[in-house]
Structures are given as structure tokens and as C-alpha cells.
Scaffold this motif. Sequence first.
Motif, PDB file in Angstrom:
ATOM      1  N   MET A   1      -5.769  -9.508  -8.860  1.00 21.22           N
ATOM      2  CA  MET A   1      -6.141 -10.667  -7.430  1.00 21.22           C
ATOM      3  C   MET A   1      -4.969 -10.245  -6.513  1.00 21.22           C
ATOM      4  N   GLY A   2      -3.802  -9.918  -6.696  1.00 21.83           N
ATOM      5  CA  GLY A   2      -2.208  -9.190  -5.351  1.00 21.83           C
ATOM      6  C   GLY A   2      -3.574  -8.443  -4.550  1.00 21.83           C
ATOM      7  N   MET A   3      -4.680  -7.219  -5.223  1.00 17.64           N
ATOM      8  CA  MET A   3      -5.461  -6.624  -3.624  1.00 17.64           C
ATOM      9  C   MET A   3      -6.732  -7.211  -3.136  1.00 17.64           C
ATOM     10  N   VAL A   4      -6.611  -8.484  -3.113  1.00 19.64           N
ATOM     11  CA  VAL A   4      -7.356  -9.243  -2.395  1.00 19.64           C
ATOM     12  C   VAL A   4      -6.653  -9.953  -1.279  1.00 19.64           C
ATOM     13  N   PHE A   5      -5.291 -10.002  -1.686  1.00 16.29           N
ATOM     14  CA  PHE A   5      -4.468 -10.716  -0.526  1.00 16.29           C
ATOM     15  C   PHE A   5      -3.019  -9.442  -0.477  1.00 16.29           C
ATOM     16  N   GLY A   6      -3.973  -8.270  -0.207  1.00 18.70           N
ATOM     17  CA  GLY A   6      -3.457  -6.785   0.560  1.00 18.70           C
ATOM     18  C   GLY A   6      -2.030  -6.315  -0.454  1.00 18.70           C
TER      19      GLY A   6
ATOM     20  N   PRO B   1     -12.128  -2.037  -0.355  1.00 14.67           N
ATOM     21  CA  PRO B   1     -12.750  -3.109   1.034  1.00 14.67           C
ATOM     22  C   PRO B   1     -13.044  -5.039   0.703  1.00 14.67           C
ATOM     23  N   TRP B   2     -12.528  -5.473  -0.875  1.00 11.56           N
ATOM     24  CA  TRP B   2     -12.612  -6.417  -0.956  1.00 11.56           C
ATOM     25  C   TRP B   2     -11.613  -7.240  -0.715  1.00 11.56           C
ATOM     26  N   THR B   3     -10.685  -7.086   0.085  1.00 13.55           N
ATOM     27  CA  THR B   3      -9.271  -7.571   0.442  1.00 13.55           C
ATOM     28  C   THR B   3      -9.850  -8.237   1.933  1.00 13.55           C
TER      29      THR B   3
ATOM     30  N   LYS C   1      -5.845  -6.693   5.363  1.00 10.09           N
ATOM     31  CA  LYS C   1      -5.745  -5.531   5.419  1.00 10.09           C
ATOM     32  C   LYS C   1      -4.724  -5.053   6.130  1.00 10.09           C
ATOM     33  N   THR C   2      -4.396  -3.631   5.406  1.00 17.03           N
ATOM     34  CA  THR C   2      -3.139  -2.863   6.882  1.00 17.03           C
ATOM     35  C   THR C   2      -3.600  -1.174   7.094  1.00 17.03           C
TER      36      THR C   2
END
Length: 202
Positions: free
Chosen positions: A1-6, A186-188, A193-194
Motif C-alpha cells: 500500500m505504501g508504494m501507491v502513496f510514493g 507505475p501504479w503509484t 511520484k518522485t
Amino acid sequence: MGMVFGKISVETPKYTVVKSCDGYEIREYPPTVAAEITYDPSEFKDNKDGGFTVLAKYIGVFGKPENQKPEKIAMTAPVITKEGEKIAMTAPVVTKEEGGGGEKKKTVTMQFLLPEMYKKAEDAPRPTDERVVIREEGGRKYGVVTFSGTAGESVVSEKVKKLTSDLERDGFKITGDFILARYNPPWTLPPFKTNEVMIPVE
């Protein structure tokens, strides 16, 4: 889940901030080892990011790693991309975004920076896919601007133009063409995204 929020939870390259300027930084990066593929996007149905899957298979993202050990290699960030012109029988010359007219086809070079434990190219497992090249990158210095959102061509082009102008204004000598560094999958969500545009300087 964290990856969705960068959230960036993988290894990223160490660097030293030499100077913080208005809107950008000058950074020094130590030598690193990278897995690299250069391709014409038409090989991947005109997908500029088509090389990602090939590199991901090399490090074992989708199961058994496609390298001779086989050894699973940890994913790192960012993923590096740069564009060049397709020139017969030689490595591509890296060119700026705006060199797009005429008959010359664009190639894309994509790199995964390997974890710090790999100090030399020969320390890394050899790829079984001959399109993947293991390359040592020497220490280098960049002017860097960080931005969020999706790194589309028009956005990147604007960032490159502005950073180039700022570097020249501040007296830095540009020594090559820009690279694009993307830190998230890509799904972030785009606002999280940074991305970075990096231009090499003396």
C-alpha cells in the motif's frame, strides 16, 4: 500500500549535495554498477518503457532470475532512462530531447542501478539475455531538479530547459545530455511520484 502513496522502501544511490541552488541541487555520486538495455521502442510496441520487463527479469522480479547463477538481485531506485539516436552498428549517441526531427530513429537506454554490494561489473551475475549489459559508471556530478507527478515528455522537456538555463546562468559547465530518474512503480498515484531530471556538469 505504501508504494501507491510514493513510499520508497528500496535502496537508493548515496550522493553528496555539493551546493543547494534556487530550484535545484548540485550532487556528487560515487561509482556504481548498472544493468542496462538499449532498444528501439518499436521492439516493444512503441512503449518507451519496454526495456523495464527485460531488466526486471534479469534481477528476478518475476520469478527465477535470468542470470547465470541464478541470483536474485534486490530492486533499487531510481530507474534511469535516456534517449539517443539509432546509429547502425554502434552504441547510440545520447542526444537531447529536442533532436527529434528527420529520419533518425530514437533509441532508449534504461538502467537499473545494482545494489551497493556490487562494486565491479564482474561482481554482478552475468545476464542470460544478451540485450542486458552490465556497466560500471564512474563517479559523476549532476545538476538535479526533483518533481512529482507523471514524467511525460512535455513535462520533462520543460524541466530540462529550465534546469539547463539555470545551470548556465549560475556558471556551471554542462558536460552531456540529461537523464531521467524515476523512483516509483507505475501504479503509484501521480501526486506521490518522485522524479528527477539530472544534467551532468563539471
